[in-house]
Design a protein around this motif. Structure first.
Motif, mmCIF file in Angstrom:
data_model
loop_
_atom_site.group_PDB
_atom_site.id
_atom_site.type_symbol
_atom_site.label_atom_id
_atom_site.label_comp_id
_atom_site.label_asym_id
_atom_site.label_seq_id
_atom_site.Cartn_x
_atom_site.Cartn_y
_atom_site.Cartn_z
ATOM 1 N N UNK A 47 61.980 -10.454 124.195
ATOM 2 C CA UNK A 47 62.060 -11.808 123.666
ATOM 3 C C UNK A 47 63.478 -12.319 123.882
ATOM 4 N N UNK A 48 63.618 -13.625 123.911
ATOM 5 C CA UNK A 48 64.949 -14.233 124.061
ATOM 6 C C UNK A 48 65.241 -15.068 122.815
ATOM 7 N N UNK A 49 66.403 -14.800 122.220
ATOM 8 C CA UNK A 49 66.872 -15.552 121.054
ATOM 9 C C UNK A 49 68.058 -16.404 121.509
ATOM 10 N N UNK A 50 67.954 -17.714 121.360
ATOM 11 C CA UNK A 50 69.047 -18.611 121.775
ATOM 12 C C UNK A 50 70.004 -18.818 120.607
ATOM 13 N N UNK A 51 71.280 -18.573 120.870
ATOM 14 C CA UNK A 51 72.313 -18.734 119.840
ATOM 15 C C UNK A 51 73.265 -19.847 120.257
ATOM 16 N N UNK A 52 73.727 -20.631 119.276
ATOM 17 C CA UNK A 52 74.668 -21.709 119.613
ATOM 18 C C UNK A 52 76.095 -21.184 119.675
ATOM 19 N N UNK A 53 76.854 -21.703 120.623
ATOM 20 C CA UNK A 53 78.279 -21.344 120.703
ATOM 21 C C UNK A 53 79.006 -21.874 119.469
ATOM 22 N N UNK A 84 64.043 -4.762 123.049
ATOM 23 C CA UNK A 84 63.036 -5.809 123.250
ATOM 24 C C UNK A 84 63.546 -7.199 122.843
ATOM 25 N N UNK A 85 64.882 -7.320 122.759
ATOM 26 C CA UNK A 85 65.442 -8.628 122.411
ATOM 27 C C UNK A 85 66.733 -8.873 123.179
ATOM 28 N N UNK A 86 66.794 -9.975 123.908
ATOM 29 C CA UNK A 86 68.032 -10.452 124.531
ATOM 30 C C UNK A 86 68.484 -11.693 123.779
ATOM 31 N N UNK A 87 69.781 -11.998 123.873
ATOM 32 C CA UNK A 87 70.239 -13.278 123.347
ATOM 33 C C UNK A 87 70.878 -14.077 124.479
ATOM 34 N N UNK A 139 60.098 -10.384 114.233
ATOM 35 C CA UNK A 139 61.507 -10.830 114.187
ATOM 36 C C UNK A 139 61.757 -11.789 113.028
ATOM 37 N N UNK A 140 60.798 -12.689 112.796
ATOM 38 C CA UNK A 140 60.956 -13.594 111.648
ATOM 39 C C UNK A 140 61.078 -12.768 110.367
ATOM 40 N N UNK A 141 60.245 -11.729 110.264
ATOM 41 C CA UNK A 141 60.276 -10.880 109.060
ATOM 42 C C UNK A 141 61.627 -10.185 108.925
ATOM 43 N N UNK A 142 62.216 -9.783 110.050
ATOM 44 C CA UNK A 142 63.537 -9.134 109.985
ATOM 45 C C UNK A 142 64.597 -10.114 109.495
ATOM 46 N N UNK A 143 64.525 -11.359 109.952
ATOM 47 C CA UNK A 143 65.475 -12.364 109.463
ATOM 48 C C UNK A 143 65.253 -12.627 107.971
ATOM 49 N N UNK A 144 63.969 -12.683 107.579
ATOM 50 C CA UNK A 144 63.677 -12.956 106.162
ATOM 51 C C UNK A 144 64.239 -11.822 105.299
ATOM 52 N N UNK A 145 64.062 -10.590 105.761
ATOM 53 C CA UNK A 145 64.571 -9.437 104.999
ATOM 54 C C UNK A 145 66.091 -9.462 104.959
ATOM 55 N N UNK A 146 66.710 -9.848 106.072
ATOM 56 C CA UNK A 146 68.192 -9.917 106.122
ATOM 57 C C UNK A 146 68.695 -10.948 105.126
#
Ligand code: PRP
Length: 251
Positions: A39-45, A83-86, A241-248
């Motif tokens: 999966x690809x997660x887009x992060x803002x600079x 299984x995750x790139x950013x 992944x959503x669940x991991x963010x929710x747990x974080x």
């Protein structure tokens, strides 16, 4: 704006990637788990990226070290999760990359979501980072007794044309937009506009440029955004992944 058909095409592309020949993007090619691409997660600079790093770590996502180094010219990075790139993009472009399905998830400010209002985006979580506001500002030298709200038309410099038009319309004012992508604080002093609409965090940029905040349009935090088609085509990976963010966030 993206159509559902285009999104379906992307989904088919994604599904067909298992058999795809070498990745022509030049990006790291890491086909894992029986051909499923990460999966690809887009992060803002910028400031949101720094604020997001501890949250990512709590979610078990540690990007390659140079991801947080803004002097690095690389744009795509692996993470501790195979299984995750950013990818690191401009904050406005996070919404576009995710809406068009190039990235399945992203982190972006509510300001960007308000501006674009992409139907392809689902924003399940307020991440509570990147807190700031979208505000109207005017020169400190303006007569404080002059009520700008009495005008029927005003020239406003901003990187948020849609938010600005909508906001001024609620006041019965037609905003004549000067669309800039940065440094809009210069617009009033150089005669491009009477007002600006911009992000305000500490207020130091406004002060340094002889402006003062006169109205808050919206308080902003960053959201996790998800491509709705990816929710359907890769439900386990995306909801995981959503669940991991929710747990974080809960931790
Ligand atoms: C934003 C905004 C202001 C500044 C406000 O720009 O456009 O210029 O931050 O922050 P402050 O109230 O703490 O001074 P940003 O740094 O996000 O970069 P940009 O110009 O690329 O949007």
């Amino acid at each position: 704006m993206m159509t559902a058909d285009r999104n379906s095409d992307l989904a088919l592309c994604e599904a067909g990637d298992a058999a795809a020949s070498p990745d022509m993007s030049g990006a790291p090619s890491r086909h894992h788990h029986a051909g499923t691409k990460p999966l690809v997660l887009a992060l803002p600079k910028g400031r949101i990226l720094k604020g997001a790093a501890p949250l990512l770590a709590r979610a078990g996502i540690v990007p390659d070290a140079d991801c947080l180094d803004e002097s690095s010219r690389r744009l795509r990075f692996g993470t501790s999760d195979p299984m995750l790139d950013v990818v690191r993009v401009r904050s406005f472009d996070v919404a576009t990359f995710v809406a068009q399905g190039g990235a399945q998830l992203g982190i972006c400010g509510a300001d960007v979501l308000m501006e674009f209002d992409y139907p392809e985006l689902y924003a399940p979580l307020d991440l509570g980072i990147g807190g700031c506001r979208v505000s109207v500002a005017r020169p400190v030298t303006d007569d404080p007794d002059e009520d700008w709200q009495r005008y029927s038309e005003l020239r406003v410099a901003t990187k948020y044309p849609a938010i600005t038009r909508r906001h001024f319309a609620t006041r019965g004012i037609n905003a004549d937009i000067v669309h800039l992508h940065g440094a809009m604080e210069l617009a009033p002093m150089l005669g491009l506009s009477r007002l600006i609409v911009d992000l305000v965090d500490t207020g130091s940029t406004l002060r340094a440029n002889g402006l003062r905040e006169v109205e808050t349009i919206a308080h902003i935090t960053s959201r996790l955004v998800v491509n709705r088609t990816a929710m359907k085509t890769r439900p386990e990976a995306v909801t995981g992944l959503i669940a991991r963010f929710r747990a974080a966030l809960a931790g």
